[in-house]
Design an enzyme around this catalytic site. Structure first.
Site, PDB file in Angstrom:
ATOM      1  N   ASN A  10       0.868  -1.188   0.000  1.00  0.00           N
ATOM      2  CA  ASN A  10       0.000   0.000   0.000  1.00  0.00           C
ATOM      3  C   ASN A  10       0.900   1.232   0.000  1.00  0.00           C
ATOM      4  OD1 ASN A  10      -1.825   2.021   0.509  1.00  0.00           O
ATOM      5  ND2 ASN A  10      -2.409   1.293   2.554  1.00  0.00           N
ATOM      6  N   TRP A  11       0.963   1.891  -1.150  1.00  0.00           N
ATOM      7  CA  TRP A  11       1.863   3.051  -1.275  1.00  0.00           C
ATOM      8  C   TRP A  11       1.330   4.285  -0.561  1.00  0.00           C
ATOM      9  CZ3 TRP A  11       3.349   3.137  -7.229  1.00  0.00           C
ATOM     10  CH2 TRP A  11       4.065   1.964  -7.514  1.00  0.00           C
ATOM     11  N   LYS A  12       0.065   4.274  -0.220  1.00  0.00           N
ATOM     12  CA  LYS A  12      -0.574   5.434   0.418  1.00  0.00           C
ATOM     13  C   LYS A  12      -0.347   6.686  -0.446  1.00  0.00           C
ATOM     14  CE  LYS A  12      -0.219   3.056   4.765  1.00  0.00           C
ATOM     15  NZ  LYS A  12      -0.086   3.094   6.218  1.00  0.00           N
ATOM     16  N   HIS A  95      -9.562   1.204   5.120  1.00  0.00           N
ATOM     17  CA  HIS A  95      -8.270   1.345   5.794  1.00  0.00           C
ATOM     18  C   HIS A  95      -8.440   2.289   6.980  1.00  0.00           C
ATOM     19  CE1 HIS A  95      -4.135   2.420   6.614  1.00  0.00           C
ATOM     20  NE2 HIS A  95      -3.794   1.308   5.980  1.00  0.00           N
ATOM     21  N   GLU A  97      -6.711   4.638   8.026  1.00  0.00           N
ATOM     22  CA  GLU A  97      -6.440   6.054   7.727  1.00  0.00           C
ATOM     23  C   GLU A  97      -7.654   6.716   7.085  1.00  0.00           C
ATOM     24  OE1 GLU A  97      -2.760   5.296   5.708  1.00  0.00           O
ATOM     25  OE2 GLU A  97      -1.819   4.860   7.640  1.00  0.00           O
ATOM     26  N   GLU A 167      -5.287  -5.191  10.850  1.00  0.00           N
ATOM     27  CA  GLU A 167      -4.251  -4.171  11.042  1.00  0.00           C
ATOM     28  C   GLU A 167      -4.521  -3.412  12.338  1.00  0.00           C
ATOM     29  OE1 GLU A 167      -2.303  -2.965   7.107  1.00  0.00           O
ATOM     30  OE2 GLU A 167      -4.092  -1.761   7.338  1.00  0.00           O
ATOM     31  N   GLY A 173       2.461   2.132  10.809  1.00  0.00           N
ATOM     32  CA  GLY A 173       3.395   3.238  10.622  1.00  0.00           C
ATOM     33  C   GLY A 173       4.117   3.656  11.900  1.00  0.00           C
ATOM     34  N   SER A 213       3.523  -2.322  10.437  1.00  0.00           N
ATOM     35  CA  SER A 213       4.975  -2.294  10.676  1.00  0.00           C
ATOM     36  C   SER A 213       5.685  -3.582  10.235  1.00  0.00           C
ATOM     37  CB  SER A 213       5.264  -1.992  12.151  1.00  0.00           C
ATOM     38  OG  SER A 213       4.828  -0.690  12.473  1.00  0.00           O
ATOM     39  N   GLY A 234       2.798  -1.305   4.347  1.00  0.00           N
ATOM     40  CA  GLY A 234       2.762   0.124   4.049  1.00  0.00           C
ATOM     41  C   GLY A 234       4.160   0.659   3.774  1.00  0.00           C
TER      42      GLY A 234
HETATM   43  P1  PGA Z   1       2.826   0.140   7.763  1.00  0.00           P
HETATM   44  O1  PGA Z   1       1.339   0.319   7.180  1.00  0.00           O
HETATM   45  O2  PGA Z   1       3.377  -1.136   7.162  1.00  0.00           O
HETATM   46  O3  PGA Z   1       3.548   1.351   7.348  1.00  0.00           O
HETATM   47  O4  PGA Z   1       2.685   0.005   9.256  1.00  0.00           O
HETATM   48  C1  PGA Z   1       0.497  -0.777   7.015  1.00  0.00           C
HETATM   49  C2  PGA Z   1      -0.800  -0.344   6.385  1.00  0.00           C
HETATM   50  O5  PGA Z   1      -1.278   0.751   6.690  1.00  0.00           O
HETATM   51  O6  PGA Z   1      -1.386  -1.067   5.574  1.00  0.00           O
END
Ligand code: PGA
Length: 257
Positions: A10-12, A95, A97, A167, A173, A213, A234
């Site tokens: 997931n590049w966000k 997600h 976020e 998650e 993150g 993470s 991520g």
């Molecule tokens: P992260 O994000 O690997 O940076 O913790 C995971 C995600 O949000 O899918």
């Protein structure tokens, strides 16, 4: 693990068009011989057409990071599922976020999942508790509620073809990965909830990922969880060495630290 491991990057909200182009050129070269792992990259909407074109003749699949819950119409700034047809085969839905920054509700998430299935996109439904929920011992209940509400518009066959990503929000993150023991319990709990909402057969077919993470250094801990089918990655998906390292771990190769 039943079937190929599924590794989703997931590049966000990262990468410009030239950066994305350079990344996928290298990614497809590095993964050209990789047949044992299903790899999906999820670029932002703006990058989707060029990334999809670049990966068209490869085994690497493309996913979107979101989709709107309505059919095309007067919805400024949104992207409909039908507009993703031919560009993406997966779509991330719910997600944390988006739940946090876009105040996305379970009702919208349920409609997005239904819309995704209608347009031949495999949704990846993200569920997970906040730090507050975790501290209060509410992890299982929160995930149960998110699953029940999120899946409610789907029939058993659609659920069987949905991916669930566990998650924990406090791990996304933050560099604080969830213990494999807890992640394993949550993955088993998710399967139990789906078996009770649908059937044990549906619960067995649904693919469940861990996310939060993950790096190439800890990927094996989560890939080895009983009942887990892969990873949602991520930050580490933005680093070519880290991401391809995770794919190699999933393929069972030795990866130097
Ligand atoms: P992260 O994000 O690997 O940076 O913790 C995971 C995600 O949000 O899918």
């Amino acid at each position: 693990m039943a079937g190929k491991p599924l590794i989703v990057g997931n590049w966000k909200m990262n990468f410009t068009l030239p950066e994305a182009a350079a990344y996928v050129t290298k990614l497809k070269r590095r993964l050209a011989a990789q047949k044992g792992v299903e790899v999906v990259v999820c670029p932002g909407f703006l990058l989707l057409p060029s990334v999809a074109a670049s990966l068209a003749k490869t085994e690497i699949r493309v996913g979107a990071q979101d989709v709107f819950y309505k059919e095309p119409g007067a919805f400024t700034g949104e992207v409909a599922a039908v507009q993703l047809e031919g560009l993406a085969s997966y779509v991330i839905v719910g997600h944390s976020e988006r739940r946090i920054y876009a105040s996305e509700s379970d009702r919208e998430i349920a409609a997005k999942l239904a819309g995704a299935h209608l347009h031949q996109l495999t949704p990846i439904l993200c569920v997970g508790e906040t730090l507050h929920d975790y501290d209060e011992g509410l992890s299982a209940r929160v995930v149960n509620d998110q699953l029940t509400a999120g899946l409610r518009e789907l029939d058993g066959d659609e659920v069987a073809h949905t991916v669930i990503a566990y998650e924990p929000v406090w791990s996304i993150g933050t560099g604080k990965p969830c213990t494999p023991r807890m992640a394993g319990q949550m993955v088993e709990g998710i399967r139990r909830v789906i078996a009770s909402l649908y059937t044990p057969e549906v619960a067995e077919q649904v693919r469940i990922l861990y996310g939060g993470s993950v790096t190439h250094l800890n990927a094996d801990l989560y890939l080895g969880l009983h009942g887990a089918n892969g990873l949602l990655v991520g930050a580490a998906s933005l680093e070519l060495d880290d991401f391809t390292g995770i794919v190699r771990v999933a393929a069972g190769e030795e990866v130097p630290a």
